[in-house]
Design an enzyme around this catalytic site. Structure first.
Site, PDB file in Angstrom:
ATOM      1  N   ASP A  28      14.334 -36.081 -40.838  1.00 47.46           N
ATOM      2  CA  ASP A  28      14.519 -37.220 -39.930  1.00 47.46           C
ATOM      3  C   ASP A  28      15.720 -37.019 -39.007  1.00 47.46           C
ATOM      4  O   ASP A  28      16.693 -36.372 -39.382  1.00 47.46           O
ATOM      5  CB  ASP A  28      14.698 -38.501 -40.762  1.00 47.46           C
ATOM      6  N   ARG A  32      16.933 -38.934 -32.425  1.00 49.42           N
ATOM      7  CA  ARG A  32      18.315 -39.360 -32.133  1.00 49.42           C
ATOM      8  C   ARG A  32      19.168 -38.190 -31.677  1.00 49.42           C
ATOM      9  O   ARG A  32      20.017 -38.312 -30.796  1.00 49.42           O
ATOM     10  CB  ARG A  32      18.926 -40.036 -33.373  1.00 49.42           C
ATOM     11  N   HIS A  45      12.468 -32.196 -31.725  1.00 53.14           N
ATOM     12  CA  HIS A  45      11.610 -31.604 -32.757  1.00 53.14           C
ATOM     13  C   HIS A  45      11.762 -30.078 -32.767  1.00 53.14           C
ATOM     14  O   HIS A  45      11.736 -29.454 -33.818  1.00 53.14           O
ATOM     15  CB  HIS A  45      10.150 -32.003 -32.516  1.00 53.14           C
ATOM     16  N   THR A  74       0.997 -39.568 -42.124  1.00 56.75           N
ATOM     17  CA  THR A  74      -0.256 -40.184 -41.657  1.00 56.75           C
ATOM     18  C   THR A  74       0.046 -41.291 -40.636  1.00 56.75           C
ATOM     19  O   THR A  74      -0.830 -41.681 -39.876  1.00 56.75           O
ATOM     20  CB  THR A  74      -1.040 -40.778 -42.855  1.00 56.75           C
ATOM     21  N   ARG A  79       2.588 -42.441 -32.713  1.00 51.93           N
ATOM     22  CA  ARG A  79       3.571 -42.100 -31.654  1.00 51.93           C
ATOM     23  C   ARG A  79       2.837 -41.740 -30.360  1.00 51.93           C
ATOM     24  O   ARG A  79       1.650 -41.436 -30.385  1.00 51.93           O
ATOM     25  CB  ARG A  79       4.424 -40.932 -32.129  1.00 51.93           C
ATOM     26  N   LEU A 139      10.263 -18.454 -53.064  1.00 49.87           N
ATOM     27  CA  LEU A 139      10.416 -19.854 -52.649  1.00 49.87           C
ATOM     28  C   LEU A 139       9.037 -20.382 -52.280  1.00 49.87           C
ATOM     29  O   LEU A 139       8.315 -19.718 -51.533  1.00 49.87           O
ATOM     30  CB  LEU A 139      11.338 -19.936 -51.421  1.00 49.87           C
ATOM     31  N   ARG A 208      15.285 -45.056 -47.037  1.00 52.09           N
ATOM     32  CA  ARG A 208      13.870 -45.380 -47.306  1.00 52.09           C
ATOM     33  C   ARG A 208      13.180 -44.132 -47.816  1.00 52.09           C
ATOM     34  O   ARG A 208      13.591 -43.020 -47.476  1.00 52.09           O
ATOM     35  CB  ARG A 208      13.152 -45.759 -45.997  1.00 52.09           C
ATOM     36  N   GLU A 221      16.648 -37.935 -57.946  1.00 51.58           N
ATOM     37  CA  GLU A 221      17.881 -38.496 -57.405  1.00 51.58           C
ATOM     38  C   GLU A 221      17.707 -38.541 -55.886  1.00 51.58           C
ATOM     39  O   GLU A 221      17.143 -37.605 -55.302  1.00 51.58           O
ATOM     40  CB  GLU A 221      19.077 -37.595 -57.755  1.00 51.58           C
TER      41      GLU A 221
HETATM   42  C1  FPP Z   1      11.281 -37.419 -37.689  1.00 53.37           C
HETATM   43  O1  FPP Z   1      12.304 -37.515 -36.733  1.00 53.37           O
HETATM   44  C2  FPP Z   1      10.659 -36.131 -37.588  1.00 53.37           C
HETATM   45  C3  FPP Z   1       9.342 -35.899 -37.407  1.00 53.37           C
HETATM   46  C4  FPP Z   1       8.352 -36.993 -37.246  1.00 53.37           C
HETATM   47  C5  FPP Z   1       8.822 -34.547 -37.294  1.00 53.37           C
HETATM   48  C6  FPP Z   1       9.469 -33.486 -38.137  1.00 53.37           C
HETATM   49  C7  FPP Z   1       9.161 -32.228 -37.488  1.00 53.37           C
HETATM   50  C8  FPP Z   1       9.973 -31.171 -37.356  1.00 53.37           C
HETATM   51  C9  FPP Z   1      11.288 -31.025 -38.020  1.00 53.37           C
HETATM   52  C10 FPP Z   1       9.493 -30.124 -36.466  1.00 53.37           C
HETATM   53  C11 FPP Z   1       9.254 -28.862 -37.080  1.00 53.37           C
HETATM   54  C12 FPP Z   1       8.316 -28.894 -38.202  1.00 53.37           C
HETATM   55  C13 FPP Z   1       7.708 -27.794 -38.582  1.00 53.37           C
HETATM   56  C14 FPP Z   1       6.875 -27.802 -39.795  1.00 53.37           C
HETATM   57  C15 FPP Z   1       7.854 -26.547 -37.832  1.00 53.37           C
HETATM   58  P1  FPP Z   1      12.265 -38.736 -35.690  1.00 53.37           P
HETATM   59  O2  FPP Z   1      11.576 -38.259 -34.479  1.00 53.37           O
HETATM   60  O3  FPP Z   1      11.644 -39.937 -36.336  1.00 53.37           O
HETATM   61  O4  FPP Z   1      13.775 -38.939 -35.425  1.00 53.37           O
HETATM   62  P2  FPP Z   1      14.499 -40.325 -35.061  1.00 53.37           P
HETATM   63  O5  FPP Z   1      14.423 -41.193 -36.284  1.00 53.37           O
HETATM   64  O6  FPP Z   1      15.892 -39.890 -34.754  1.00 53.37           O
HETATM   65  O7  FPP Z   1      13.782 -40.885 -33.877  1.00 53.37           O
END
Ligand code: FPP
Length: 254
Positions: A28, A32, A45, A74, A79, A139, A208, A221
Site C-alpha cells: 500500500d 500517495r 505503481h 477483487t 479503480r 523463496l 486494516r 502478528e
Molecule cells: C495499493 O496502493 C497498491 C495496489 C493496488 C497495487 C500494488 C501493485 C504494485 C506494488 C505494483 C507491482 C506489482 C507487481 C506484482 C509487479 P494504492 O494505490 O492504494 O496507494 P494509496 O493508498 O497511497 O493510494
C-alpha cells in the site's frame, strides 16, 4: 514512525533462525508516494514494482521462506480503467523482466486468486513463470492477484458442498454428513501447502486487513508502518522482524 516505536533495529540483532515462516505484505501507498512527487498513480505503481524487485533479495537474506504479496484485489477493478489497465501492463512487464532474477535467486512464483478473470496475456505470463519456477526452494513468492479472502473462503466451502452432494447422491450418507475438518478445508484454499502467516506487514499506515488472507492470518502478528511501499527498504523489514521477534505469541494459550 512505525510500530517498533524505537530507534532502527540492527540486522545483527535478529535471530534469523527464528524468522517468520510466512510474511504477508499489503503493498500500500503507491498512490500517495506518486502524489507527493507530482507523478501519476501509475508511476507510483511502477515504483512499487521496483521496490518489490529490491525486496526479493532481502526476503532471502532475512531467511524468510514464504512471502504473500497483495498485488491486485477483487475490489481494485473499481479503480479508473486507465489505472487498472496500467497495473496489468506493469505486472506483465514485471513477470517478463524479473523471470531471470527469479531463476537466479531460486524463487518459486505462485499465484493466489481467481486468475480466470484476469487479462489473458497476464494469465499466460504468470502461468509460464509458475511453471518455470515450480521446483525452486529458496523463496516462495505468492502473488495475490484478483484476490479476495472472503471469495477464497466461499470457493473452498462451495467445493466441499459439491463433493458432499456427490457423496450423498452415491448413497454415502455417513461420509456426506461428516463435520468439515480443518485440513480438508485448507487444502481447498489457494494457499494450500503454505504455512500460516506469522507476520502481516502493512506499509502506508492504515490499520486494516482489507480482505487479505483472512483464514491464514488467524494468529499472525500485525505490523503497521507509515513507510509507503515504494520507499520500503531492508531497514523497514529488519524493524518489522525485530518487533516480531520480541512479541510473545501465545496462540490462545497462556
Ligand atoms: C495499493 O496502493 C497498491 C495496489 C493496488 C497495487 C500494488 C501493485 C504494485 C506494488 C505494483 C507491482 C506489482 C507487481 C506484482 C509487479 P494504492 O494505490 O492504494 O496507494 P494509496 O493508498 O497511497 O493510494
Amino acid at each position: 514512525m512505525d510500530q517498533s516505536g524505537r530507534v532502527p533495529a540492527r540486522l545483527a540483532d535478529l535471530d534469523l533462525a527464528r524468522s517468520p515462516k510466512h510474511v504477508a505484505i499489503i503493498l500500500d501507498g503507491n498512490g500517495r508516494w506518486a502524489k507527493a512527487r507530482g507523478l501519476s498513480r501509475s508511476d507510483g505503481h511502477k515504483a512499487g514494482g521496483e521496490a518489490l524487485t529490491r525486496m526479493l533479495d532481502v526476503f532471502i537474506k532475512l531467511n524468510i521462506p514464504v512471502v504473500s504479496l497483495y498485488a491486485f484485489s477483487t475490489e481494485n477493478w473499481k479503480r479508473p480503467k486507465t489505472e487498472v489497465n496500467g497495473l496489468w501492463r506493469l505486472m506483465n512487464q514485471f513477470f517478463e523482466s524479473r523471470l531471470e532474477k527469479c531463476m537466479e535467486l531460486g524463487v518459486r512464483v505462485m499465484a493466489s486468486g481467481d486468475i480466470r478473470q484476469i487479462p489473458a496475456k497476464n494469465r499466460e505470463r504468470i502461468q509460464r513463470v509458475i511453471d518455470l519456477t515450480r521446483k525452486h526452494k529458496r523463496l516462495t513468492a505468492n502473488f495475490c492477484v484478483n484476490y479476495g479472502a472472503q471469495a477464497e473462503i466461499l470457493r473452498a466451502a462451495d467445493s466441499i458442498v459439491q463433493e458432499r452432494l456427490q457423496l450423498a447422491e452415491q448413497g454415502e450418507t455417513r461420509k456426506a454428513r461428516k463435520p468439515i475438518g480443518k485440513a480438508e478445508f485448507e487444502k481447498r484454499l489457494y494457499t494450500a501447502g503454505l504455512p500460516d502467516v506469522d507476520l502481516l506487514v502493512r506499509p502506508g499506515g492504515e490499520s486494516r486487513v482489507s480482505n487479505f488472507l483472512l483464514w491464514q492470518i488467524a494468529y499472525a502478528e500485525i505490523y503497521v508502518t507509515d513507510a509507503l511501499w515504494p520507499d520500503f527498504t531492508e531497514q523497514n523489514l529488519v524493524d518489522a522482524l525485530w518487533w516480531f521477534q520480541n512479541r510473545n505469541r501465545r496462540f490462545g494459550g497462556l
